[in-house]
Design a protein around this motif. Structure first.
Motif, PDB file in Angstrom:
ATOM      1  N   UNK A  95      51.798   1.015  15.463  1.00  0.00           N
ATOM      2  CA  UNK A  95      52.458   1.732  16.549  1.00  0.00           C
ATOM      3  C   UNK A  95      53.335   0.744  17.302  1.00  0.00           C
ATOM      4  N   UNK A  96      54.632   0.999  17.301  1.00  0.00           N
ATOM      5  CA  UNK A  96      55.595   0.091  17.938  1.00  0.00           C
ATOM      6  C   UNK A  96      56.039   0.669  19.277  1.00  0.00           C
ATOM      7  N   UNK A  97      56.085  -0.207  20.273  1.00  0.00           N
ATOM      8  CA  UNK A  97      56.480   0.184  21.637  1.00  0.00           C
ATOM      9  C   UNK A  97      57.741  -0.562  22.032  1.00  0.00           C
ATOM     10  N   UNK A  98      58.693   0.162  22.598  1.00  0.00           N
ATOM     11  CA  UNK A  98      59.877  -0.486  23.152  1.00  0.00           C
ATOM     12  C   UNK A  98      60.145   0.118  24.524  1.00  0.00           C
ATOM     13  N   UNK A  99      60.233  -0.759  25.539  1.00  0.00           N
ATOM     14  CA  UNK A  99      60.378  -0.315  26.924  1.00  0.00           C
ATOM     15  C   UNK A  99      61.858  -0.215  27.290  1.00  0.00           C
ATOM     16  N   UNK A 100      62.169   0.548  28.340  1.00  0.00           N
ATOM     17  CA  UNK A 100      63.567   0.687  28.757  1.00  0.00           C
ATOM     18  C   UNK A 100      64.247  -0.675  28.922  1.00  0.00           C
TER      19      UNK A 100
END
Ligand code: GTQ
Length: 348
Positions: free
Chosen positions: A97-102
């Motif tokens: 699961x990959x997360x990218x923030x604003x």
């Protein structure tokens, strides 16, 4: 091999022999033949499920501990519980699961491994592949074929989470992995968004384009809106008893798999529908995109809801029950097994 009938002195002589040939890096086949050439697959992979409701907070926490730039890819690997420490969900496939923030960027790189993304949560991120960006919407199936430059970014104001699926364990098994970081963090776009889909995915091809049969698709996004309306349009008559209304994603230029190592599928199960038991040699990762239900994998029962990820090991019997109208996405190493003449399935 269990040979209870042999005399103690014979057993001792054999052990002595095994020790001596062991010193010369040899070992007797007859002790391991049954395990090496089993009558049917005995996978060490365990069935498992990751409920998104249970893990989304952990994914968010990772965002407080490390930036996407520092991590290069901020991903929580979904490790098969029976294969801990091996960074894989089946013996041939990786999922995370990959997360990218604003405002963040996951910098540009390329590798021999092929990757897919299945967007789960949030809006406003993009993936860039070979000079073209695609805005990522929930349910979109996006691919980055082997050795294509790719980077991700988030231009919106929400965290975005997607499932990564890669052939990392397969490439590691073959010891054929190469990778390279780009000097530019985000690649320059050289084509407007939508170009590849218009050029290669609109029932037409560039006049001189002649792909080889195993070439990855130039179409690198399969928008969920299109997938969903196609699934609804074919959901008439009697669903397949073992699969429901199930389709495979293809390279529109060849009819083959979008990538040579990973096959991807989607299926609709009408509310109340229950599939007959089915098994196949390709261990498969499923994602629930819409609806809810139960997956009976071997003798284990798992309830799934939206964004839950579950893995069905090779040659494990699967029955699916839809409590609501359900749409599933799935991926496996089926194109590899088919190319090698190994793939089998069984409708029980
Ligand atoms: O986005 O390129 O989950 O290279 C693992 C390795 C994602 C990626 C992963 C990768 C990527």
């Amino acid at each position: 091999m269990n040979r209870p009938d042999i005399a103690p002195e014979v057993a001792a002589a054999r052990r002595n022999f095994y020790d001596r040939i062991g010193a010369q890096s040899m070992t007797p086949l007859w002790e391991v033949l049954g395990a090496l050439v089993p009558p049917f697959p005995h996978s060490p992979v365990a069935p498992a499920i990751w409920h998104y409701a249970d893990v989304r907070e952990r994914v968010a926490e990772a965002g407080e501990l490390i930036t996407a730039a520092e991590a290069e890819r901020r991903v929580l690997i979904l490790e098969n519980p029976a294969l801990r420490g091996q960074s894989c969900i089946t013996q041939s496939l990786y999922a995370g699961l990959q997360l990218i923030l604003p405002g963040e960027v996951a910098p540009s790189h390329r590798h021999a491994q092929s990757a897919l993304r299945l967007v789960l949560d949030g809006e406003g991120a993009y993936t860039a592949v070979d000079g073209e960006r695609v805005t990522m919407s929930r349910g979109d199936f996006i691919i980055t074929p082997a050795w294509t430059w790719h980077d991700h970014g988030n231009l919106g104001n929400q965290p975005v989470v997607w499932l990564d699926g890669l052939d990392i364990p397969l490439v590691r098994f073959l010891d054929a992995g190469f990778s390279e970081k780009s000097p530019e963090e985000s690649q320059r776009t050289v084509r407007p968004e939508g170009d590849a889909l218009a050029r290669y995915g609109s029932n037409m091809l560039p006049i001189d384009y002649e792909p080889t049969q195993s070439a990855p698709t130039k179409v690198f996004v399969y928008p969920f809106a299109q997938t969903r309306s196609a699934l609804l349009a074919i959901s008439h008559g009697v669903p397949d008893a073992h699969l429901g209304f199930k389709q495979k994603f293809v390279n529109p230029a060849t009819g083959g798999s979008p990538m040579p190592t990973i096959g991807a599928f989607t299926q609709r199960l009408p509310a109340g529908f229950e599939t007959r038991p089915y098994r196949s040699t390709d261990g498969t990762v499923y994602v629930c995109l819409e609806g809810a239900g139960e997956a009976e994998i071997g003798d284990q029962l798992y309830r799934f809801e939206e964004n839950d990820v579950f893995v069905v090991p090779p040659w494990h019997t699967l029955c699916l029950r839809a409590r609501q109208d359900t749409i599933l996405f799935s991926f496996s190493d089926r194109p590899v097994q088919r190319a090698l003449g190994l793939w089998r399935d069984e409708r029980l």
